[in-house]
Design a protein around this motif. Structure first.
Motif, PDB file in Angstrom:
ATOM      1  N   GLU A  57       0.801  -1.219   0.000  1.00 40.97           N
ATOM      2  CA  GLU A  57       0.000   0.000   0.000  1.00 40.97           C
ATOM      3  C   GLU A  57       0.839   1.276   0.000  1.00 40.97           C
ATOM      4  OE1 GLU A  57      -3.148   0.276  -0.485  1.00 40.97           O
ATOM      5  OE2 GLU A  57      -3.465  -1.873  -0.552  1.00 40.97           O
ATOM      6  N   ASN A  58       2.037   1.228   0.571  1.00 40.19           N
ATOM      7  CA  ASN A  58       2.847   2.426   0.684  1.00 40.19           C
ATOM      8  C   ASN A  58       3.900   2.440  -0.425  1.00 40.19           C
ATOM      9  OD1 ASN A  58       4.387   4.628   1.470  1.00 40.19           O
ATOM     10  ND2 ASN A  58       4.094   4.199   3.639  1.00 40.19           N
ATOM     11  N   TYR A  59       3.547   3.034  -1.562  1.00 39.17           N
ATOM     12  CA  TYR A  59       4.378   2.931  -2.749  1.00 39.17           C
ATOM     13  C   TYR A  59       5.642   3.784  -2.648  1.00 39.17           C
ATOM     14  CZ  TYR A  59       0.286   0.580  -4.511  1.00 39.17           C
ATOM     15  OH  TYR A  59      -0.747  -0.304  -4.663  1.00 39.17           O
ATOM     16  N   TYR A  60       5.544   4.906  -1.975  1.00 38.84           N
ATOM     17  CA  TYR A  60       6.746   5.730  -1.843  1.00 38.84           C
ATOM     18  C   TYR A  60       7.782   5.030  -0.968  1.00 38.84           C
ATOM     19  CZ  TYR A  60       9.701   9.839  -1.512  1.00 38.84           C
ATOM     20  OH  TYR A  60      10.764  10.712  -1.589  1.00 38.84           O
ATOM     21  N   ASP A  61       7.324   4.318   0.063  1.00 35.63           N
ATOM     22  CA  ASP A  61       8.264   3.535   0.875  1.00 35.63           C
ATOM     23  C   ASP A  61       8.901   2.434   0.041  1.00 35.63           C
ATOM     24  OD1 ASP A  61       7.750   5.126   3.008  1.00 35.63           O
ATOM     25  OD2 ASP A  61       6.478   3.698   4.083  1.00 35.63           O
ATOM     26  N   ILE A  62       8.114   1.812  -0.830  1.00 31.20           N
ATOM     27  CA  ILE A  62       8.679   0.779  -1.711  1.00 31.20           C
ATOM     28  C   ILE A  62       9.799   1.359  -2.551  1.00 31.20           C
ATOM     29  CG2 ILE A  62       8.194  -0.736  -3.678  1.00 31.20           C
ATOM     30  CD1 ILE A  62       5.371  -1.110  -2.612  1.00 31.20           C
TER      31      ILE A  62
ATOM     32  N   TYR B 182      30.163   1.587  -6.372  1.00 31.62           N
ATOM     33  CA  TYR B 182      29.594   2.751  -7.053  1.00 31.62           C
ATOM     34  C   TYR B 182      28.648   3.450  -6.069  1.00 31.62           C
ATOM     35  CZ  TYR B 182      31.449   0.645 -11.300  1.00 31.62           C
ATOM     36  OH  TYR B 182      32.287   0.109 -12.253  1.00 31.62           O
ATOM     37  N   ASN B 183      29.239   4.131  -5.117  1.00 33.75           N
ATOM     38  CA  ASN B 183      28.448   4.656  -4.006  1.00 33.75           C
ATOM     39  C   ASN B 183      28.345   6.175  -3.983  1.00 33.75           C
ATOM     40  OD1 ASN B 183      31.044   5.286  -3.339  1.00 33.75           O
ATOM     41  ND2 ASN B 183      31.142   4.033  -1.482  1.00 33.75           N
ATOM     42  N   GLU B 184      28.792   6.826  -5.037  1.00 32.64           N
ATOM     43  CA  GLU B 184      28.697   8.291  -5.058  1.00 32.64           C
ATOM     44  C   GLU B 184      27.500   8.721  -5.876  1.00 32.64           C
ATOM     45  OE1 GLU B 184      32.067  10.840  -5.171  1.00 32.64           O
ATOM     46  OE2 GLU B 184      33.415   9.121  -5.351  1.00 32.64           O
ATOM     47  N   LYS B 185      26.652   9.519  -5.247  1.00 32.61           N
ATOM     48  CA  LYS B 185      25.429   9.988  -5.887  1.00 32.61           C
ATOM     49  C   LYS B 185      25.624  11.401  -6.422  1.00 32.61           C
ATOM     50  CE  LYS B 185      23.372   6.222  -4.616  1.00 32.61           C
ATOM     51  NZ  LYS B 185      23.078   5.166  -5.611  1.00 32.61           N
ATOM     52  N   HIS B 186      24.904  11.665  -7.486  1.00 33.48           N
ATOM     53  CA  HIS B 186      24.921  13.013  -8.042  1.00 33.48           C
ATOM     54  C   HIS B 186      24.050  13.959  -7.235  1.00 33.48           C
ATOM     55  CE1 HIS B 186      27.050  11.880 -11.714  1.00 33.48           C
ATOM     56  NE2 HIS B 186      26.248  10.851 -11.829  1.00 33.48           N
ATOM     57  N   LEU B 187      22.973  13.459  -6.705  1.00 30.58           N
ATOM     58  CA  LEU B 187      21.969  14.340  -6.117  1.00 30.58           C
ATOM     59  C   LEU B 187      21.253  13.647  -4.979  1.00 30.58           C
ATOM     60  CD1 LEU B 187      20.426  17.068  -6.493  1.00 30.58           C
ATOM     61  CD2 LEU B 187      18.803  15.782  -7.893  1.00 30.58           C
ATOM     62  N   THR B 188      21.049  14.377  -3.898  1.00 34.55           N
ATOM     63  CA  THR B 188      20.252  13.879  -2.788  1.00 34.55           C
ATOM     64  C   THR B 188      18.791  14.219  -3.049  1.00 34.55           C
ATOM     65  OG1 THR B 188      22.068  14.204  -1.247  1.00 34.55           O
ATOM     66  CG2 THR B 188      19.849  13.975  -0.310  1.00 34.55           C
ATOM     67  N   GLU B 189      17.952  13.200  -3.083  1.00 32.36           N
ATOM     68  CA  GLU B 189      16.551  13.428  -3.399  1.00 32.36           C
ATOM     69  C   GLU B 189      15.814  14.077  -2.230  1.00 32.36           C
ATOM     70  OE1 GLU B 189      14.975   9.702  -4.707  1.00 32.36           O
ATOM     71  OE2 GLU B 189      15.374  10.225  -6.792  1.00 32.36           O
ATOM     72  N   GLN B 190      14.787  14.840  -2.565  1.00 32.02           N
ATOM     73  CA  GLN B 190      13.922  15.462  -1.567  1.00 32.02           C
ATOM     74  C   GLN B 190      12.674  14.599  -1.395  1.00 32.02           C
ATOM     75  OE1 GLN B 190      14.915  18.254  -0.067  1.00 32.02           O
ATOM     76  NE2 GLN B 190      16.705  18.623  -1.341  1.00 32.02           N
ATOM     77  N   SER B 191      12.081  14.671  -0.215  1.00 34.41           N
ATOM     78  CA  SER B 191      10.872  13.895   0.048  1.00 34.41           C
ATOM     79  C   SER B 191       9.685  14.504  -0.694  1.00 34.41           C
ATOM     80  CB  SER B 191      10.582  13.862   1.544  1.00 34.41           C
ATOM     81  OG  SER B 191      10.376  15.175   2.034  1.00 34.41           O
ATOM     82  N   VAL B 192       8.710  13.662  -1.027  1.00 32.54           N
ATOM     83  CA  VAL B 192       7.487  14.101  -1.688  1.00 32.54           C
ATOM     84  C   VAL B 192       6.296  13.519  -0.953  1.00 32.54           C
ATOM     85  CG1 VAL B 192       8.633  14.233  -3.933  1.00 32.54           C
ATOM     86  CG2 VAL B 192       7.438  12.150  -3.290  1.00 32.54           C
ATOM     87  N   GLN B 193       5.120  14.032  -1.243  1.00 31.33           N
ATOM     88  CA  GLN B 193       3.918  13.560  -0.561  1.00 31.33           C
ATOM     89  C   GLN B 193       3.499  12.199  -1.102  1.00 31.33           C
ATOM     90  OE1 GLN B 193       0.766  16.393   0.160  1.00 31.33           O
ATOM     91  NE2 GLN B 193       2.081  18.096  -0.471  1.00 31.33           N
ATOM     92  N   GLN B 194       3.042  11.345  -0.187  1.00 36.23           N
ATOM     93  CA  GLN B 194       2.697   9.968  -0.553  1.00 36.23           C
ATOM     94  C   GLN B 194       1.626   9.918  -1.633  1.00 36.23           C
ATOM     95  OE1 GLN B 194       3.951   7.114   0.483  1.00 36.23           O
ATOM     96  NE2 GLN B 194       5.061   7.520   2.387  1.00 36.23           N
TER      97      GLN B 194
ATOM     98  N   LEU C 179       1.700   8.178  -5.427  1.00 30.85           N
ATOM     99  CA  LEU C 179       0.747   7.153  -5.838  1.00 30.85           C
ATOM    100  C   LEU C 179       0.142   7.504  -7.197  1.00 30.85           C
ATOM    101  CD1 LEU C 179      -0.965   4.646  -5.382  1.00 30.85           C
ATOM    102  CD2 LEU C 179      -2.556   6.048  -4.061  1.00 30.85           C
ATOM    103  N   LEU C 180      -0.271   8.757  -7.354  1.00 30.09           N
ATOM    104  CA  LEU C 180      -0.815   9.188  -8.642  1.00 30.09           C
ATOM    105  C   LEU C 180       0.255   9.125  -9.725  1.00 30.09           C
ATOM    106  CD1 LEU C 180      -3.018  10.352 -10.428  1.00 30.09           C
ATOM    107  CD2 LEU C 180      -2.434  12.632  -9.565  1.00 30.09           C
TER     108      LEU C 180
END
Length: 945
Positions: free
Chosen positions: A525-530, A545-557, A561-562
């Motif tokens: 049911e919790n797709y953002y957690d998935i 390969y552990n270096e990321k280009h960008l740290t993602e920001q959180s979004v609304q669940q 889903l949409l």
């Protein structure tokens, strides 16, 4: 420019060797110190410098003023000679002969910072180390009361060991003791490197209304002016652009005066907050707002550099893997290409793609109806399907690990509980979420390269419709890794198995094996957690390969889903419409940091643009880019997205600019070659496009690059090599839609109507696209099946009602059938839809529309415009023959017929009624007779009688 000094070949015990540079105040010579046997640089100050800057207001004689300048210059040189600092060029000696001052300095054999930036890609910590050395040199000069007044990249030298030296204190201002002198600093400095207070003295009238120094502010030029210039240098070095950049040097100076500065956090959003604050302070418009100590500035740069270096060291730590996999892991990382020892015949053919180096010497040049570059709408997938914005100016450069080219296969899902199975809608959302999460994480990881979904889909089935082998998929795409996902689900949770497969060598036999694997349960049911959990586990199967280009920001669940629903609809089911765009816009308004939604919006908009030719969709895509957060707006993928949009709009200069931006931001060589070739293909630089696609094949053998190479040959008019490469591709993937489509186009161009019609009819049965329907109608028309042609043309226009080429072909058929009253408004519509575009196809259909409307002057004008922009193409020759034939200019028409034929056009194209007037021309009759087609005009004669 003479290499001989005005003083001769010797100056005291210095032997003049050659002239190194010449400026407004003097010359710099390479010389040999014959006493100490060392190489030095000698700077002479022109005697004319004194007289050029004569005494102001005639308050003293010129001679007195010259004497004062010489005295002040000597005083300055003596003070500079006392500066013994590692980051300032050392002055060894001062001489004066015949009223000319000569400074003897250490010779620096390095490069200016300006040239260093152009030739080196540096990490942020390396750039800060350079800036710190400049700051140290300034601090030493300021401590002696010396202000440089012309600090800029060309006055900073970096030697082969990375040491930084400030040079050219020739216009420095002295503020030591009770004296204050300057060699007219504000006149000779570079305006784009000046502080506002310097420019205020240079341009007091022109900038009377500018936002300059406050009346209450002391306009004295002091060390804070150098700090402002240091801020400009630091900003340029870090971001690659001038903080006050204008269209010209004068405009840049105006921007400095008007405090129109770009913000560092907007240009490079990942910069440490301390660095952003320091840059903003250095670039403060008022001197009072800048740091009040050069020493403090140096300390700040050193601390930031130290902190950043520590972070980079920590980032190099890698996660260990199990002993059981360690040997295989090491072997896999060193395997750059797949061996062909256990592959099928088709796979062997695919592996030969890299060696396909067919030359293009002495081929006929032509360009048939310009087919849309196959990946212009879908090659965005590398960035658009995943949508993570990346700023990749190697701010945190990884270790030299080999690039991994990764195929992501669709997830497979089974029911673990027959009584409580997962619902179909839930199944779609879970698989879409996993797919999005995996792709985003790959493209957000340095050293990992995602192979687009479109490319993989084209090779995932064999000729019988069964799933292709892993080796076959890898051979066709040039993949080094394959990611698979298996899910065992009920209506509550899914057990996920994520596997990384790569080729390994066991007893000299290469086979695909599981290199790393992760398993975990997920509530459905919790797709953002998935999504977040999947990305964390994917990172675990690529521990190095552990270096990321960008740290993602959180979004609304609810937004995610949409988004997952739309992602599944557009990318997995192939749907796109206006309603999707509206829903995506709502998502982005609510969750602006959902980068995948920006990508999906652009993909949908561009797909609609290509289908409908309605420019509003391309404009909407550009608007979305402009509204994206800085993290995405200033990424490498934003530049790539802008590139494809500009290319779709035939805005070639803008496409080239975006390509250069992408290169500056760190695009890899394989992608650069592909984008460069795409631009060259659409702008008719076809020979270079062929060369670049051949080079791209050597880096990553793939059916996508092979197809694009064939397309380049086709547009170049080299049908033989185009078919040769398509044959290789179809031997590997017999069901490939794009290859079949292009082969049908070649048959149509050559006049092989039976083969072309059969292929188009087969293609339409499987995938009825507007373009293929239109081409089938054209083939019917050439075969004289005008009623069938009319039916296809009407269907093509119904599918793409605003596409000028579809409308033009419908108008042609109606005109041939005598429906003049119906064809006229169609030709007028073609012109209305096309008048703002400048690509080859549009210009030619406009010229053709004009001639059929009786607007002969405009037809010739448009034809000449096409010839000027796209000379020597078969398509231009064909349309030119058509127009001249309609205008009764038979000599010119026949000449163009011959050019079109030599460029590969089949004679059948001249069966169209437009060329009937040429039947009375002797030369045209000879052409027909030579080809054995004399009946073409005999039939025309009989029909007229």
């Amino acid at each position: 420019m003479s290499d001989v000094s005005p003083l001769g070949t010797h100056l005291s015990h210095y032997k003049i060797i050659k002239l190194l540079n010449q400026g407004g105040m003097g010359q710099i010579y390479l010389a040999e110190d014959q006493r100490l046997h060392r190489t030095v640089a000698i700077k002479t100050i022109k005697p004319a410098f004194a007289t050029t800057h004569s005494a102001p207001n005639n308050t003293a004689s010129t001679d007195d003023y010259d004497a004062n300048l010489i005295e002040n210059a000597l005083l300055e040189a003596q003070l500079l000679a006392k500066l013994n600092h590692a980051n300032i060029v050392q002055i060894y000696d001062i001489t004066q002969e015949d009223g000319q001052i000569c400074l003897v300095m250490e010779y620096l054999g390095g490069k200016t910072l300006h040239h260093y930036q152009q030739e080196h890609v540096s990490s942020l910590s390396q750039k800060l180390a350079i800036i710190s050395q400049i700051s140290k040199g300034l601090t030493a000069a300021h401590a002696q009361g010396i202000v440089h007044c012309d600090l800029k990249p060309s006055n900073i030298i970096i030697d082969d060991h990375g040491s930084v030296k400030i040079i050219d204190f020739g216009i420095a201002k002295l503020t030591s003791g009770n004296s204050e002198t300057a060699n007219n600093s504000h006149s000779f400095g570079s305006q784009t490197a000046m502080s506002p207070e310097q420019l205020y003295q240079v341009l007091p009238v022109a900038n009377a209304n500018a936002k300059t120094i406050d009346d209450k502010t002391d306009n004295t030029i002091d060390f804070r002016s150098d700090l402002f210039s240091l801020g400009i240098i630091a900003f340029q070095l870090i971001s690659g652009r001038h903080p006050f950049a204008g269209e010209s040097a004068t405009q840049t100076a105006q921007n400095i005066l008007n405090a129109q500065c770009q913000q560092a956090q907007d240009i490079v959003p990942q910069l440490p907050r301390e660095l952003i604050n320091l840059l903003n302070k250095l670039l403060a418009h008022q001197p009072e707002g800048r740091p009040q100590s050069s020493q403090w500035v140096t300390q700040q740069f050193e601390q930031i550099t130290k902190h950043l270096t520590q972070q980079e060291i920590l980032a190099e730590d890698t996660q260990p893997i199990t002993d059981a996999l360690s040997t295989e892991f090491a072997a896999a990382l060193t395997a750059n290409e797949l061996s062909t020892s256990v592959l099928s015949t088709n796979e062997l053919a695919a592996n030969q793609l890299a060696t396909n180096q067919t030359t293009t010497d002495n081929v006929a040049i032509t360009q048939h109806k310009n087919r849309r570059f196959i990946f212009a709408g879908v090659a965005l997938l590398v960035s658009l399907l995943v949508g993570v914005g990346i700023y990749s100016e190697t701010l945190f450069a990884p270790a030299d690990l080999p690039a991994r080219y990764i195929v992501v296969l669709p997830a497979t899902i089974t029911n673990s509980n027959a009584e409580n199975p997962i619902a179909d809608m839930q199944k779609d959302l879970v698989t879409a979420t996993l797919d999005d999460a995996i792709r985003q994480n790959i493209i957000n990881t340095k050293g990992l390269r995602l192979i687009s979904r479109r490319e993989v889909a084209g090779v995932s089935k064999n000729s019988t419709g069964e799933t292709a082998s892993l080796a076959s998929i890898a051979a066709a795409t040039g993949a080094s890794d394959i990611i698979t996902t298996q899910l065992s689900c009920n209506n509550v949770k899914c057990d996920v198995t994520l596997s990384r497969l790569t080729v390994s060598n066991n007893n000299k036999i290469n086979k695909w094996t599981v290199l790393a694997q992760k398993k975990w349960p997920s509530q459905i049911e919790n797709y953002y957690d998935i999504k977040e959990i999947t990305q964390s586990y994917l990172a675990g199967i690529y521990p190095q390969y552990n270096e990321k280009h960008l740290t993602e920001q959180s979004v609304q669940q609810q937004d995610y889903l949409l988004f997952a629903t739309l992602y599944n609809s557009v990318l997995l089911e192939g749907r796109s419409d206006d309603n999707t765009l509206e829903q995506l816009q709502n998502i982005l308004t609510s969750s602006p940091y959902l980068y995948s939604a920006y990508a999906l919006y652009r993909e949908t908009a561009i797909d609609l643009y290509y289908k409908t030719n309605e420019i509003k969709y391309a404009e909407l895509a550009k608007k979305v880019l402009s509204l994206a957060p800085p993290e995405y707006k200033y990424s490498i993928f934003q530049a790539i997205d802008e590139f494809w949009i500009s290319l779709g709009l035939s805005d070639f200069p803008q496409a080239n600019e975006q390509l250069n931006i992408a290169i500056q931001r760190g695009i890899d060589e394989s992608k650069r070659l592909e984008l460069q070739a795409a631009l060259q293909m659409d702008s008719n630089d076809l020979s270079k496009a062929v060369a670049n696609y051949q080079s791209a094949l050597t880096l990553r053998p793939s059916t996508k690059n092979l197809y694009n190479l064939a397309l380049s040959f086709y547009l170049l008019g080299d049908f033989t090599n185009a078919k040769k490469n398509l044959k290789i591709l179809l031997n590997t993937i017999p069901q490939d839609y794009d290859a079949k489509q292009l082969l049908a186009d070649i048959y149509l161009s050559e006049g092989e109507l039976t083969l072309a019609i059969a292929m188009y009819e087969a293609i339409i049965k499987v995938n009825p696209q507007s373009n293929d329907i239109d081409r089938l109608g054209l083939a019917y028309a050439l075969a004289g099946r005008y009623q069938d042609a009319l039916q296809m043309a009407q269907l093509a226009v119904k599918t793409s009602p605003k596409h000028p080429t579809r409308i033009s072909n419908l108008a042609d058929i109606k005109l041939i059938l005598g429906m003049t009253e119906q064809s006229t408004p169609l030709y007028q519509q073609v012109i209305q839809l096309s008048h703002k575009q400048q690509d080859l196809e549009t210009l030619l259909i406009m010229a053709q529309a004009y001639v059929h409307l009786g607007q002969h002057k405009q037809a010739i004008k448009t034809l000449n415009q096409a010839k000027k922009l796209f000379p020597d193409t078969g398509q231009v020759a064909f349309i030119a023959a058509l127009i001249y034939s309609q205008l009764g200019e038979q000599v010119s028409a026949v000449n163009q017929v011959e050019e079109a034929l030599s460029a590969g056009f089949g004679l059948v194209w001249f069966n169209l009624p437009w060329f009937d007037p040429l039947c009375s021309n002797t030369d045209f009759q000879k052409i027909l007779a030579k080809a054995g087609k004399i009946e073409r005009c005999q039939l025309n004669f009989l029909s007229q009688n």
